[in-house]
Design a protein around this motif. Structure first.
Motif, PDB file in Angstrom:
ATOM      1  N   HIS A 223      -4.575  -9.442  18.155  1.00 22.75           N
ATOM      2  CA  HIS A 223      -3.701 -10.532  18.579  1.00 22.75           C
ATOM      3  C   HIS A 223      -4.053 -11.856  17.901  1.00 22.75           C
ATOM      4  O   HIS A 223      -3.488 -12.897  18.243  1.00 22.75           O
ATOM      5  N   ALA A 224      -4.997 -11.801  16.955  1.00 20.23           N
ATOM      6  CA  ALA A 224      -5.386 -13.018  16.239  1.00 20.23           C
ATOM      7  C   ALA A 224      -4.800 -12.992  14.832  1.00 20.23           C
ATOM      8  O   ALA A 224      -4.490 -11.931  14.290  1.00 20.23           O
ATOM      9  N   LYS A 225      -4.641 -14.154  14.260  1.00 18.65           N
ATOM     10  CA  LYS A 225      -4.055 -14.239  12.914  1.00 18.65           C
ATOM     11  C   LYS A 225      -5.155 -14.196  11.859  1.00 18.65           C
ATOM     12  O   LYS A 225      -5.335 -15.121  11.073  1.00 18.65           O
ATOM     13  N   VAL A 226      -5.914 -13.093  11.875  1.00 18.48           N
ATOM     14  CA  VAL A 226      -6.996 -12.906  10.913  1.00 18.48           C
ATOM     15  C   VAL A 226      -6.605 -11.777   9.970  1.00 18.48           C
ATOM     16  O   VAL A 226      -6.346 -10.659  10.401  1.00 18.48           O
ATOM     17  N   ARG A 227      -6.569 -12.073   8.676  1.00 15.62           N
ATOM     18  CA  ARG A 227      -6.149 -11.086   7.678  1.00 15.62           C
ATOM     19  C   ARG A 227      -7.391 -10.372   7.142  1.00 15.62           C
ATOM     20  O   ARG A 227      -8.279 -11.016   6.574  1.00 15.62           O
ATOM     21  N   ILE A 228      -7.418  -9.064   7.331  1.00 19.94           N
ATOM     22  CA  ILE A 228      -8.602  -8.258   7.000  1.00 19.94           C
ATOM     23  C   ILE A 228      -8.313  -7.378   5.793  1.00 19.94           C
ATOM     24  O   ILE A 228      -7.261  -6.739   5.705  1.00 19.94           O
ATOM     25  N   GLY A 229      -9.267  -7.335   4.851  1.00 18.59           N
ATOM     26  CA  GLY A 229      -9.179  -6.441   3.701  1.00 18.59           C
ATOM     27  C   GLY A 229     -10.411  -5.558   3.644  1.00 18.59           C
ATOM     28  O   GLY A 229     -11.497  -5.958   4.085  1.00 18.59           O
ATOM     29  N   VAL A 230     -10.247  -4.338   3.120  1.00 18.19           N
ATOM     30  CA  VAL A 230     -11.372  -3.393   3.020  1.00 18.19           C
ATOM     31  C   VAL A 230     -11.533  -2.976   1.559  1.00 18.19           C
ATOM     32  O   VAL A 230     -10.607  -2.423   0.957  1.00 18.19           O
ATOM     33  N   LEU A 231     -12.714  -3.255   0.984  1.00 17.22           N
ATOM     34  CA  LEU A 231     -12.995  -2.941  -0.428  1.00 17.22           C
ATOM     35  C   LEU A 231     -14.102  -1.894  -0.496  1.00 17.22           C
ATOM     36  O   LEU A 231     -15.248  -2.169  -0.143  1.00 17.22           O
ATOM     37  N   THR A 232     -13.733  -0.689  -0.921  1.00 16.02           N
ATOM     38  CA  THR A 232     -14.705   0.395  -1.081  1.00 16.02           C
ATOM     39  C   THR A 232     -14.487   1.074  -2.421  1.00 16.02           C
ATOM     40  O   THR A 232     -13.501   0.815  -3.117  1.00 16.02           O
ATOM     41  N   GLY A 233     -15.392   1.959  -2.765  1.00 18.12           N
ATOM     42  CA  GLY A 233     -15.298   2.647  -4.052  1.00 18.12           C
ATOM     43  C   GLY A 233     -14.158   3.637  -4.136  1.00 18.12           C
ATOM     44  O   GLY A 233     -13.831   4.103  -5.235  1.00 18.12           O
ATOM     45  N   SER A 234     -13.548   3.987  -3.021  1.00 19.32           N
ATOM     46  CA  SER A 234     -12.509   5.022  -3.041  1.00 19.32           C
ATOM     47  C   SER A 234     -11.101   4.460  -3.238  1.00 19.32           C
ATOM     48  O   SER A 234     -10.135   5.213  -3.287  1.00 19.32           O
ATOM     49  N   LEU A 235     -10.961   3.130  -3.379  1.00 14.74           N
ATOM     50  CA  LEU A 235      -9.636   2.554  -3.620  1.00 14.74           C
ATOM     51  C   LEU A 235      -9.130   2.934  -5.009  1.00 14.74           C
ATOM     52  O   LEU A 235      -9.911   3.074  -5.956  1.00 14.74           O
ATOM     53  N   THR A 236      -7.831   3.062  -5.139  1.00 14.82           N
ATOM     54  CA  THR A 236      -7.238   3.275  -6.466  1.00 14.82           C
ATOM     55  C   THR A 236      -7.297   1.961  -7.233  1.00 14.82           C
ATOM     56  O   THR A 236      -7.486   0.879  -6.653  1.00 14.82           O
ATOM     57  N   GLU A 237      -7.105   2.024  -8.545  1.00 14.65           N
ATOM     58  CA  GLU A 237      -7.123   0.817  -9.362  1.00 14.65           C
ATOM     59  C   GLU A 237      -6.056  -0.166  -8.905  1.00 14.65           C
ATOM     60  O   GLU A 237      -6.272  -1.372  -8.860  1.00 14.65           O
TER      61      GLU A 237
END
Length: 698
Positions: A344-358
């Motif tokens: 319910h908060a306006k916090v934008r979350i990103g996840v950076l791991t080795g399994s992401l595509t280019e």
């Protein structure tokens, strides 16, 4: 011969060992195996122990059953078998015109040690056998030609390598000391030596390599132990001073309105320890000096909520925060936890791991650079990637001991240093904290939040398996879930003991747990597959997870309250405690059974301590006592050079004194710039400048 081109004292100290008298190229190759390359290396190659030499007396003056030492030449070596597995070794030693025979029973491995013509010192209790003296199982030291050890003193015992005997090692060390010892500079001021009652470096070196008494040896060792710890603490203090001088962090103020907004998002009231830690963190965040704080807390004490508070404070100040976890499984779990908390908060979350595509990675990095991501969660991929933050205010590193010093200082943002909060659920013994994390301020959470369930711990042997599995199945039928932990992914030993995950899965699926849904989890599996298994386990699509220690850090499944650990003697106390923490996450009590066959007293003591307390700080001290510092807390991973003579476990009092003195010195001279400390500063930089990333102080 010594290298004639060497002109300055430092150049002479760096003379390759092969040019020292009595060494040569062949012995130099063997010394290299002990990392002894120069005269300086040999001079500071300290004895690992000492042998007490009794007063050397002529063989004619020996007395029945009175301990004594004689010196002489081996005239004869006699070895003969006396039955299956039995033997007698006799060595005849001539002292002038008298003889003493040393005798060893059933120690055939000694026969190659002795040769006719060797000069030796023989120490033991003499007894007359006919008209000749004999010593049973005496202590024998082989003397090199030209070596004249004195009776009644301590004989240094050095670490050795193949082809180098004790006598030869002593001779080479003494040669280096006699030839180049005068080239050494004293790094500590005379007034400091006098104030701290320390020997000079030259006096200490002579007394550590040629002590005439225990008192001399102890005084010499104290000098070098203290100096080594002082240099370490000076490095820590200099690093701390340099961080404080930067004043390049973005201040993150937390007033009562922000505090109230953040607390409304948290699922429960914080404990006194959590509030104290938050107060300390908020004090640091409000400054332009980068926070450099370690948050340590036992399993389940609520460190994550403290870190969430800090990250939300950073976001409220319109800066970005990054959370770095040691594994992809844990990083994604943090992301799920935070997404749920902040739904319910306006916090934008990103996840950076080795399994992401280019494509996914490129989009995420662009969003981070544009300031469209408030909170970035990831693994080491965060620092292994060329990444630009628009306004990075805070970096949180989970499980600090999994990362090196350089890794925790790898993130920068537009010329700014972020605030750093590093966390560990492995409680750190006090002396290790001073030794390894002396540049950090430390916050500690000891007490768990109300409602945390207890875990009953049992240490069992094979005959108790049937009873345990009956109980395990009963709880599963009640709707609970469990773990079975193996030390390895794949192992079948000669006794057909199932020590690997794969064998355990097959065995249990066709035996004790055949009626339940089982799957395995281990580090060799692709990240996406591991995540899928953990998600199915969290959704209760799996009843029992057969896993390695990949689950030890941070995996949260509240309904999982059962754990079986196989081959428990193979795990350290910290690992066992972390694993136990996985089954006390919800409203049901936990049950843990460790099957073990401890082969040593230390292993047995470790397991008994584990069953006897759930206090991680108490267990950390026990583990430290039993195993020493070793690499328990990633000393090597931090790139720290090994301690030559100091021992963090044994020398706790000297470490505390060295720390007090180091910070007192840098308080009055923050960069050790004065002439008084010039030589000590150079030693600090040579030893720790690179590993602790201390800037150029010159």
């Amino acid at each position: 011969m010594s290298d004639s081109r060497a002109s300055t004292p430092l150049q002479r100290l760096r003379t390759p060992v092969q040019f020292l008298k009595g060494v040569g190229p062949q012995r130099a190759e063997r010394l290299a195996k002990l990392q002894l390359y120069t005269a300086l290396d040999l001079i500071f190659f300290f004895p690992r122990d000492y042998q007490d030499l009794l007063e050397i007396v002529p063989a004619d003056d020996l007395k029945e059953d009175e301990p004594a030492s004689i010196t002489g030449v081996i005239e004869d070596v006699d070895f003969r078998g006396t039955g299956p597995g039995r033997s007698v070794l006799g060595v005849l030693v001539r002292d002038n015109q008298s003889y003493v025979r040393g005798v060893w029973f059933n120690q055939c491995f000694l026969r190659k040690r002795f040769q006719v013509g060797q000069h030796v010192i023989v120490s033991g209790r003499p007894r007359l056998q006919g008209n000749r003296w004999e010593m049973a199982h005496p202590v024998v030291d082989i003397v090199e030609p030209g070596e004249h050890p004195e009776g009644g003193k301590l004989l240094p015992i050095y670490p050795l390598t193949e082809g180098i005997r004790q006598g030869l090692m002593r001779k080479m060390v003494h040669t280096a000391l006699d030839t180049h010892g005068s080239d050494l500079e004293e790094v500590l001021p005379d007034s400091f030596l006098k104030q701290h009652e320390l020997l000079s470096v030259h006096d200490a070196l002579n007394k550590i390599h040629r002590p005439h008494s225990r008192e001399e040896m102890e005084a010499a060792r104290k000098r070098f132990i203290y100096q080594e710890l002082l240099v370490l603490q000076l490095a820590m203090s200099l690093r701390k001073h340099q961080l404080n001088e930067r004043k390049s962090a973005l201040p993150i103020p937390v007033d009562f309105r922000i505090d109230e907004r953040i607390r409304k998002l948290l699922p429960f009231e914080l404990t006194e320890d959590q509030n104290k830690a938050i107060h300390e963190i908020c004090h640091d965040l409000n400054r332009t000096i980068p926070m450099n704080r370690l948050l340590q807390g036992d399993v389940g004490t609520g460190k994550t909520m403290v870190s969430v508070y800090a990250m939300l404070a950073a976001v409220a100040a319109k800066t970005q925060a990054a959370l770095m976890a040691p594994t992809e499984v844990l990083a994604k779990q943090h992301a799920r936890t935070l997404s749920k908390l902040l739904s319910h908060a306006k916090v934008r979350i990103g996840v950076l791991t080795g399994s992401l595509t280019e494509k996914e990675r490129a989009k995420l990095l662009a969003d981070v650079a544009a300031g469209e991501i408030d909170l970035l969660i990831g693994t080491q991929a965060i620092i292994a990637t060329e990444i630009t933050f628009q306004k990075l205010g805070l970096v949180i590193i989970d499980e600090q001991h999994k990362f090196g010093v350089r890794q925790r200082a790898a993130l920068r943002s537009a010329g700014n240093d972020p605030h750093y909060l590093v966390m560990t659920a492995t409680p750190i013994p006090r002396t290790v904290a001073l030794g390894m994390f002396g540049d950090l301020d430390i916050s500690t959470i000891r007490n768990a939040p109300p409602g945390r369930q207890s875990v009953s711990t049992y240490i069992a042997e094979d005959e108790q398996r049937a009873k345990w599995w009956d109980f395990f199945r009963k709880k599963l039928r009640e709707g609970r879930q469990g773990y079975v932990i193996a030390p390895l992914v794949d192992e079948t030993n000669r006794d057909d003991t199932l020590g690997g995950v794969e064998q355990l899965l097959e065995h249990l699926a066709n035996g004790e747990l055949e009626e339940f849904r089982l799957e395995m989890l281990h580090g060799r599996m692709p990240p996406a597959e591991k995540d899928a298994v953990m998600q199915r386990f969290a959704n209760h699509e799996i009843d029992v997870l057969i896993a390695t220690t990949v689950v030890e850090v941070g995996v949260d499944v509240a309904n999982a309250v059962l754990m079986t650990i196989e081959s428990g003697e193979r795990f350290g106390l910290a690992q066992l405690h972390q694993l136990r923490g996985r089954i006390s996450r919800g409203k049901h009590p936990g049950y843990l059974c460790v099957f073990a066959n401890p082969a040593t007293d230390a292993s047995r003591e470790r397991l008994e301590a584990f069953a006897g307390t759930t206090d991680g700080f108490e267990l950390a001290e026990v583990d430290f006592k039993l195993r020493g510092p070793g690499d328990l807390f990633g000393w090597k991973q931090h790139g720290m050079p090994p301690l030559r003579i100091a021992d963090l476990q044994r020398d706790g009092e000297l470490l505390a004194k060295a720390r007090e003195d180091a910070f007192s010195i840098t308080d009055s001279d923050p960069n050790l710039a004065g002439a008084k400390w010039e030589k000590l500063q150079r030693m600090v930089m040579i030893r720790y400048g690179k590993s602790l990333e201390i800037g150029d102080l010159g």
